[in-house]
Design a protein around this motif. Structure first.
Motif: not given
Length: 248
Positions: A6-33
């Motif tokens: 979802l994003g790859v940058n740090g706390a003070f980014t002008q873009y998006y924070h370092n948060n991810f979605v892991f697609e695990l079969g039919d489940r989608k795990l949001l890691v950090d928000a």
């Protein structure tokens, strides 16, 4: 396994924070928000109702600051109740952080999520669908007095991904001991400048070069102005790009 940044940058980014979605079969795990989640989730073409599971690695705002709005939208707009997997020893502090906005009129965390407290270590690994999730302790290896964890995710075909979240003292962490012949990716916190709370790029490369092929390292949480082409060419590792799918 599919992984989307979802994003790859740090706390003070002008873009998006370092948060991810892991697609695990039919489940989608949001890691950090983080606080940019309201924008990054939409930009990545996910809806709140796509997210079946949530895990927060630690309680800095770029990792948990967007959870309140996410939970409110799930409950009041979509009538959607994701699973929330939470490190058991972090639960009290977690509720203190998010409860100020969520626990109105007698509501609790259980009104927004199906809450599953979990313990750290392989013996306490839990399943999301057919995927096994192990929590790796990184307490005070990112910031002083900060409880935090990394993840190892094992697929049904025995491949695994290791995810460090934010970490400075990676030499003291147990990640290298989790790497084996079936490790397909190490998603690692990387800073292009030396600082006390994130791993410096050259230290990461030097530390892991004898443990894992460098082309299996995926750098994240780097600075906004990083030239990805030059950095990849110089260090021989991958730099995760915002909004990209990675399939293993």
């Amino acid at each position: 396994m599919k992984v989307k940044a979802l994003g790859v940058n740090g706390a003070f980014t002008q873009y998006y924070h370092n948060n991810f979605v892991f697609e695990l079969g039919d489940r989608k795990l949001l890691v950090d928000a983080g606080t940019t989640l309201r924008y990054s989730l939409k930009a990545s073409k996910y809806k709140e109702t796509d997210i079946t599971d949530v895990f927060i690695t630690h309680l800095h705002s770029d990792h948990v600051g967007g959870l309140e709005e996410f939970a409110q939208r799930c409950k009041w707009v979509h009538n959607h109740k994701p699973n929330l997997w939470i490190r058991a020893s972090m639960k009290e502090k977690f509720e203190e952080v998010v409860g100020k906005g969520l626990f109105t009129d007698g509501l609790t965390l259980d009104d927004y999520f199906n809450v599953y407290p979990v313990e750290v270590g392989y013996k306490n690994a839990f399943k999301i669908g057919d995927y096994l999730i192990e929590l790796i302790v990184t307490d005070e290896l990112h910031a002083q007095n900060m409880m935090s964890v990394g993840l190892r995710i094992d697929s049904p075909d025995n491949k695994n991904i290791i995810y460090t979240s934010d970490i400075a003292k990676h030499e003291q962490a147990a990640f290298y001991g989790l790497i084996d012949s079936e490790t397909v990716a190490l998603f690692h916190d990387v800073s292009m400048i030396k600082n006390p709370v994130h791993s410096y790029i050259e230290d990461v490369v030097d530390h892991y070069k004898n443990w894992i092929s460098l082309d299996k390292i995926y750098a994240m949480h780097y600075q906004d102005d990083t030239n990805l082409f030059e950095a990849t060419d110089k260090y021989g590792i991958n730099f995760v790009e915002e909004g990209f799918y990675y399939e293993f």
